[in-house]
Motif scaffolding. Sequence first.
Motif, mmCIF file in Angstrom:
data_model
loop_
_atom_site.group_PDB
_atom_site.id
_atom_site.type_symbol
_atom_site.label_atom_id
_atom_site.label_comp_id
_atom_site.label_asym_id
_atom_site.label_seq_id
_atom_site.Cartn_x
_atom_site.Cartn_y
_atom_site.Cartn_z
ATOM 1 N N ASP A 103 0.834 -1.209 0.000
ATOM 2 C CA ASP A 103 0.000 0.000 0.000
ATOM 3 C C ASP A 103 0.865 1.254 0.000
ATOM 4 O OD1 ASP A 103 -2.405 -1.473 0.094
ATOM 5 O OD2 ASP A 103 -2.221 -1.693 2.264
ATOM 6 N N VAL A 104 1.972 1.211 0.750
ATOM 7 C CA VAL A 104 2.893 2.356 0.779
ATOM 8 C C VAL A 104 3.538 2.544 -0.589
ATOM 9 C CG1 VAL A 104 4.982 3.287 1.840
ATOM 10 C CG2 VAL A 104 3.334 2.022 3.238
ATOM 11 N N ILE A 105 3.944 1.438 -1.199
ATOM 12 C CA ILE A 105 4.592 1.521 -2.514
ATOM 13 C C ILE A 105 3.609 2.035 -3.565
ATOM 14 C CG2 ILE A 105 5.695 0.162 -4.336
ATOM 15 C CD1 ILE A 105 6.696 -1.709 -2.095
ATOM 16 N N GLU A 106 2.366 1.589 -3.485
ATOM 17 C CA GLU A 106 1.355 2.062 -4.432
ATOM 18 C C GLU A 106 1.208 3.579 -4.363
ATOM 19 O OE1 GLU A 106 -3.332 1.151 -5.561
ATOM 20 O OE2 GLU A 106 -2.631 0.872 -3.497
ATOM 21 N N LYS A 107 1.304 4.128 -3.160
ATOM 22 C CA LYS A 107 1.089 5.563 -2.974
ATOM 23 C C LYS A 107 2.338 6.389 -3.261
ATOM 24 C CE LYS A 107 -0.663 8.883 0.435
ATOM 25 N NZ LYS A 107 -1.231 9.041 1.809
ATOM 26 N N PHE A 108 3.525 5.866 -2.865
ATOM 27 C CA PHE A 108 4.747 6.675 -2.942
ATOM 28 C C PHE A 108 5.775 6.155 -3.949
ATOM 29 C CE2 PHE A 108 3.053 7.276 1.358
ATOM 30 C CZ PHE A 108 3.012 8.659 1.440
ATOM 31 N N GLY A 109 5.568 4.976 -4.499
ATOM 32 C CA GLY A 109 6.514 4.439 -5.470
ATOM 33 C C GLY A 109 7.645 3.641 -4.866
ATOM 34 N N GLY A 110 7.783 3.646 -3.565
ATOM 35 C CA GLY A 110 8.837 2.920 -2.862
ATOM 36 C C GLY A 110 8.819 3.314 -1.404
ATOM 37 N N CYS A 111 9.839 2.902 -0.649
ATOM 38 C CA CYS A 111 9.891 3.260 0.766
ATOM 39 C C CYS A 111 11.294 3.020 1.303
ATOM 40 C CB CYS A 111 8.868 2.461 1.576
ATOM 41 S SG CYS A 111 9.171 0.686 1.598
ATOM 42 N N VAL A 112 11.547 3.563 2.492
ATOM 43 C CA VAL A 112 12.797 3.335 3.222
ATOM 44 C C VAL A 112 12.451 2.549 4.479
ATOM 45 C CG1 VAL A 112 14.755 4.386 4.412
ATOM 46 C CG2 VAL A 112 13.796 5.490 2.376
ATOM 47 N N ILE A 113 12.917 1.308 4.572
ATOM 48 C CA ILE A 113 12.676 0.469 5.750
ATOM 49 C C ILE A 113 13.876 0.609 6.685
ATOM 50 C CG2 ILE A 113 12.314 -1.874 6.596
ATOM 51 C CD1 ILE A 113 10.928 -2.543 4.001
ATOM 52 N N VAL A 114 13.607 0.972 7.936
ATOM 53 C CA VAL A 114 14.665 1.317 8.887
ATOM 54 C C VAL A 114 14.775 0.258 9.974
ATOM 55 C CG1 VAL A 114 15.488 3.048 10.531
ATOM 56 C CG2 VAL A 114 14.280 3.765 8.449
ATOM 57 N N ASP A 115 16.003 -0.147 10.250
ATOM 58 C CA ASP A 115 16.300 -1.082 11.338
ATOM 59 C C ASP A 115 17.724 -0.791 11.796
ATOM 60 O OD1 ASP A 115 16.047 -3.109 13.160
ATOM 61 O OD2 ASP A 115 15.664 -4.698 11.706
ATOM 62 N N SER A 116 18.177 -1.481 12.824
ATOM 63 C CA SER A 116 19.566 -1.318 13.262
ATOM 64 C C SER A 116 20.052 -2.631 13.844
ATOM 65 C CB SER A 116 19.693 -0.191 14.296
ATOM 66 O OG SER A 116 19.134 -0.583 15.533
ATOM 67 N N THR A 117 21.327 -2.687 14.147
ATOM 68 C CA THR A 117 21.905 -3.894 14.727
ATOM 69 C C THR A 117 22.995 -3.503 15.695
ATOM 70 O OG1 THR A 117 22.862 -6.061 14.217
ATOM 71 C CG2 THR A 117 23.684 -4.192 12.950
ATOM 72 N N ARG A 118 23.244 -4.395 16.643
ATOM 73 C CA ARG A 118 24.240 -4.103 17.662
ATOM 74 C C ARG A 118 25.660 -4.344 17.152
ATOM 75 N NH1 ARG A 118 21.665 -7.140 22.851
ATOM 76 N NH2 ARG A 118 21.097 -8.652 21.260
ATOM 77 N N ARG A 119 26.609 -4.010 18.024
ATOM 78 C CA ARG A 119 28.031 -4.096 17.692
ATOM 79 C C ARG A 119 28.398 -5.488 17.170
ATOM 80 N NH1 ARG A 119 32.324 -5.685 20.841
ATOM 81 N NH2 ARG A 119 30.920 -5.910 22.623
ATOM 82 N N GLY A 120 29.236 -5.508 16.145
ATOM 83 C CA GLY A 120 29.712 -6.762 15.583
ATOM 84 C C GLY A 120 29.212 -7.035 14.182
ATOM 85 N N LYS A 121 28.159 -6.310 13.745
ATOM 86 C CA LYS A 121 27.618 -6.511 12.406
ATOM 87 C C LYS A 121 27.394 -5.158 11.754
ATOM 88 C CE LYS A 121 24.689 -9.742 11.637
ATOM 89 N NZ LYS A 121 23.461 -10.568 11.584
ATOM 90 N N SER A 122 27.449 -5.149 10.432
ATOM 91 C CA SER A 122 27.215 -3.902 9.709
ATOM 92 C C SER A 122 25.744 -3.687 9.416
ATOM 93 C CB SER A 122 28.003 -3.906 8.394
ATOM 94 O OG SER A 122 27.592 -5.002 7.576
ATOM 95 N N MET A 123 24.984 -4.776 9.237
ATOM 96 C CA MET A 123 23.561 -4.694 8.935
ATOM 97 C C MET A 123 22.844 -5.854 9.620
ATOM 98 S SD MET A 123 23.402 -3.696 4.860
ATOM 99 C CE MET A 123 24.919 -4.505 4.324
#
Length: 691
Positions: A103-123
């Motif tokens: 539904d978000v993509i239909e309205k905006f064409g795409g999106c930015v999904i945000v998350d994080s991770t603790r020390r030791g990994k890049s993603m």
Amino acid sequence: MSHPLTQSDLIFPMQSLSTSTTLNSLRRSALSISNRLSSITRDSVFVQSVAEVFDLPLVANERCGGWYMPPENKVESVYFKSTDGHTNEWSFNTRRLNLQVLDVIEKFGGCVIVDSTRRGKSMPDALLKTVPIWCCVMNRALFAESGSHDLHTPPQAVSASEHAQIEERIDRFVREFLDICKPNIPSLRQKLQKPLRPIWVTQGSTLPEATPDFPEFHPIVLCTASGRVQGAEVSAGGYIQGAADDHEAWSHGLIPKIFWSNKDRLLSTNEEELPELIADLLNKEQGPDSVPALIKPTINLHVSSSQKLDISPYDIIISCTPEALHTTNPEYVKSKKYLHLPLQTGKIGSRDLRGQILRLPSFMESLDLTDSKILVCCPTGKDISVGVALAILCLYANDDGKIKSHATGKHVDKTFIKQRLSWMTTTSPTLNPSRETLKSINAFLMPDPNSRSSAEIPTGPLASRLTLINSNPTSSAPQSHSTPMSHTLFSNLENSNQPWSFTRTLASKLPTHPSGTVTGTATFTPYTFPATAPKSITEAGPALLYSEEGEFVTDTNLRFIARRKYIYILCTPEAEAEADDPYIKIHFFESDAGTEGQGGLFVEMSALALSSDGDAVWKAQNRDTHLCGGDLYAASWKFGDGMVGDVGRVDKKAVEGILGGPGKGEMWWEVRYDVTGPKKDYLSLTRYWRG
């Protein structure tokens, strides 16, 4: 003339501490609430810059991602689990379809999904693999006519071998999506003009100077909010990678909405004062009124929280709550059909659901569902009520979502249950019951024929033992279910959006142990034992980790930071053969040389008894005195009547009060330790309260 000081005259109290204890203390200092909130604020600036340069809206991968954006900047939430992207555990989660992203993509064409991770990994693995798997499954299911649609993963983080192993499973994931979830492909296809493509962005990435154009695909920008820290936290100058992760362990009940509404005040407050400020903000926060969710494709089944609930639009109400719902409107008593399933929240309620759900069929089959609106509610609106609604969908709903008062007779197996569950998760991703709740519902819908003798199996759908229930809430007849007081007490220790405040008085008769007062806050959070713990502990019953932090001011005005942890375990007769009734026992929590876990037994609480003073106070003693290092510990407890409650009662008073439950007593408790022996001789009295 005084002698000059020598080294032997100096006292170094820290010499008694081990190196590991010192390092742990430094690490806790680096991971302070202040540092976490400052790190989140810093990372949020990067997140916003990503949204601006791509000109796309922010979507939070909960629960961590929601901390990195003000609520007004978040257009949607998703629930992509990192565990579905773990090596050799790759999965497409049919319980968390996350179709709201379309539904978000239909309205905006795409999106930015945000998350994080603790020390030791890049993603985080959720962004590395779980979302790419989801994108590939969506592409192959919705654009089957336009090619195979390759899997896309970042080559710098996912090896070619792992990529190939994941891609081998994609076709199976697509079949599961189509066969189990039975999505409306034409409807979903209308939301997308082209396939999906993940794009990875970290704080180490070079962002484009101008907004890029993506003519061949809808961009799903996977943004890792936190920067990568090399080395330990103490070397990062106060910055914490993945600061929002596991917020239950550090936030003292703070949530993103309250943080962003009071950001400047929180960031300018000293660390020692933050727990008190957070508790004050939580007290002032007015929770929103419940907003029932209509489960599609039905037109009349709703699920909701029981908090601040308006029941006026509904004809049939099923409440999965510790106490019966109330109403001040006498007409509701006459007109509304009501079933109360007396259940606590959390794992205890989920387990008790296995017995209470047996009352559902006789209630449903006594109803006239013509033009009736059905509401199922529980305190959270996300767990037990969802499980009960799932049972209704499986037994009484046809494939079009029309609910009837008699069972449809459809064969119920795990695949069928998953299909009906997908109706709910598609309606809202938050409608996702816990594992314990699903186990109870599965046991009800798919009973084990070997668990009962044939003489005990009554006639009726699913061969369940049907118990007559009283659907009239004005009846004074007692409920057939009675939750033990220890269960209610254990649940009330945990269930709150705010920590316990406490004051402890220590009175020592020995000069080697100071007297004084400790003030601070304490929390109870669900605890999972490590795999190495003995079965006698892990199978004893549900456990809570008690954590406190406060300031100890001695009678001589010295000040110290005091911290301690214990593990509270609710022991049940089923788990411990020697237990006639459920009881609570408390273990030490050990943290040494980098390992943490349950230690030896501290004390065990006896059965609760009402005080003979007539002051509505419940009391308990320790089952046995406890010897520790030659010193004898005797424990006693007092609890306000609100801690024990009046579980399972439905009477006239229950419908003449206000919505929320009868007998709302005082929520406080005290624990007293009398310690005598060769090394210690003191009295400790602690009082806890909320608000």
